[in-house]
Design an enzyme around this catalytic site. Structure first.
Site, PDB file in Angstrom:
ATOM      1  N   THR A 121      -4.507   8.300  -2.548  1.00  0.00           N
ATOM      2  CA  THR A 121      -5.963   8.163  -2.649  1.00  0.00           C
ATOM      3  C   THR A 121      -6.570   9.310  -3.446  1.00  0.00           C
ATOM      4  O   THR A 121      -7.480   9.100  -4.260  1.00  0.00           O
ATOM      5  CB  THR A 121      -6.579   8.107  -1.236  1.00  0.00           C
ATOM      6  OG1 THR A 121      -5.991   7.006  -0.551  1.00  0.00           O
ATOM      7  CG2 THR A 121      -8.087   7.940  -1.284  1.00  0.00           C
ATOM      8  N   HIS A 136      -4.036  14.960   5.653  1.00  0.00           N
ATOM      9  CA  HIS A 136      -3.379  13.832   6.324  1.00  0.00           C
ATOM     10  C   HIS A 136      -2.473  14.362   7.432  1.00  0.00           C
ATOM     11  O   HIS A 136      -2.105  15.543   7.432  1.00  0.00           O
ATOM     12  CB  HIS A 136      -2.522  13.029   5.342  1.00  0.00           C
ATOM     13  CG  HIS A 136      -3.295  12.077   4.489  1.00  0.00           C
ATOM     14  ND1 HIS A 136      -3.906  12.462   3.319  1.00  0.00           N
ATOM     15  CD2 HIS A 136      -3.555  10.745   4.640  1.00  0.00           C
ATOM     16  CE1 HIS A 136      -4.510  11.407   2.783  1.00  0.00           C
ATOM     17  NE2 HIS A 136      -4.315  10.362   3.557  1.00  0.00           N
ATOM     18  N   GLY A 140       0.821  -1.206   0.000  1.00  0.00           N
ATOM     19  CA  GLY A 140       0.000   0.000   0.000  1.00  0.00           C
ATOM     20  C   GLY A 140       0.852   1.252   0.000  1.00  0.00           C
ATOM     21  O   GLY A 140       0.332   2.357   0.207  1.00  0.00           O
ATOM     22  N   LYS A 198       3.225  12.644   6.872  1.00  0.00           N
ATOM     23  CA  LYS A 198       3.066  12.020   5.549  1.00  0.00           C
ATOM     24  C   LYS A 198       4.100  12.570   4.582  1.00  0.00           C
ATOM     25  O   LYS A 198       4.324  13.783   4.512  1.00  0.00           O
ATOM     26  CB  LYS A 198       1.643  12.240   5.022  1.00  0.00           C
ATOM     27  CG  LYS A 198       1.381  11.513   3.714  1.00  0.00           C
ATOM     28  CD  LYS A 198      -0.085  11.357   3.401  1.00  0.00           C
ATOM     29  CE  LYS A 198      -0.311  10.759   2.023  1.00  0.00           C
ATOM     30  NZ  LYS A 198       0.237   9.394   1.885  1.00  0.00           N
TER      31      LYS A 198
END
Ligand code: NAD
Length: 262
Positions: A161, A150, A93, A154
């Site tokens: 996404t 986020h 992911g 990050k």
């Protein structure tokens, strides 16, 4: 120890911790090996019953059925190369891969089964379907804009996404995202280009991820929103995907095939 044997890559990261938790909950899977970056303070420690944290992909892949990886692009590519050599299925992911890195993932998937998804939440993948269908039905009169927020740590922007949702909109509108994507507006921008697909990025605190897709019309707008309150659904989805992937032939399997949404 019984069940399908899982290697967790990035085992002590935010997602790695959650993946280990959900593998422990799974009837058919067991954490059998764990990888972390060289120099990680827990290297050499037993982080799960019988599992010593290591930084050696070759050794960690010796006796496992599937790897689950949430790390950084360079680590994902290096570990996936070793998995292809060892014949181990691979679920990742990790976001922020370059075009060349994505091409390498596709090439390695000719040798092992692979799922690479920007988001393992079932509902976000349903949102992707909604985005595509809404864009198709609404046509030219609505401007598509995305907002994402986020946590402060990050590393990549916009989020994988947000790009996945923008891609779904572009598909619905029958165009190529790269020709229409706008990720920055500053100074004398001029009027919004016709058909642009915009993404705005916010970073802060501990937010696990929030996305809003706007279709802005004249005098009205639609908002499609997904808010994550925890990381459980991402990790649970990746673990479900690992159980699905073991025993399949080589190939790059889309996440909507795993979830029966195709
Ligand atoms: P994090 O920084 O908390 O964890 C990453 C871990 O990888 C760290 O512990 C780091 O030490 C480790 N690592 C770095 N290099 C390594 C190497 N060579 N070998 C092994 N481990 C190594 O990050 P995070 O929040 O867990 O996110 C990781 C990735 O997953 C990001 O790309 C993020 O965008 C993505 N993500 C994807 C989803 C999804 O559903 N697809 C959900 C959440 C996060």
């Amino acid at each position: 120890m019984s069940g399908r044997r899982v290697l967790v890559v990035g085992a002590c990261g935010r997602m790695g911790e959650q993946v280990r938790k959900w593998v422990r909950e799974h009837d058919e899977l067991v954490v059998a090996a764990a990888l972390e970056a060289e120099g990680h303070p827990l290297q050499g420690e037993e982080i799960e019953s019988g599992v010593i944290l290591s930084s050696d992909p070759k050794a960690a892949l010796l006796d496992v059925d599937v790897a689950i990886d949430f790390t950084i692009p360079r680590a994902t590519i290096e570990t996936m190369r070793a998995a292809a050599h060892a014949g181990v299925a691979y679920v990742t992911g990790t976001t922020g891969l370059s075009g060349d890195e994505k091409a390498e993932v596709a090439a390695l998937a000719k040798r092992i089964p692979v799922v690479h998804a920007a988001n393992f939440s079932v509902s976000v993948n349903v949102l992707g379907w909604l985005a595509r269908e809404a864009a198709r039905k609404l046509g030219d009169g609505f401007d598509a804009e995305l907002f994402e927020i986020h946590h402060a740590a990050k590393r990549d922007a916009p989020s994988g996404t947000a790009l996945f949702l923008a891609e779904a909109v572009a598909e619905g509108q029958g165009k190529t995202l790269a020709d229409h994507l706008v990720v920055e507006r500053v100074g004398e921008t001029g009027a919004r280009p016709n058909g642009a697909i915009g993404i705005q990025t916010l970073r802060g605190g501990d937010n696990p991820g929030e996305h809003t897709l706007y279709f802005v019309g004249v005098g009205e707008r639609i908002e499609l929103v997904h808010r994550s309150a925890t990381r459980d659904h991402f990790a649970k989805g990746a673990v479900r995907t690992a159980a699905w992937l073991v025993g399949r032939g080589p190939g790059l399997y889309p996440i909507d095939e795993v979830y029966g949404l195709a």
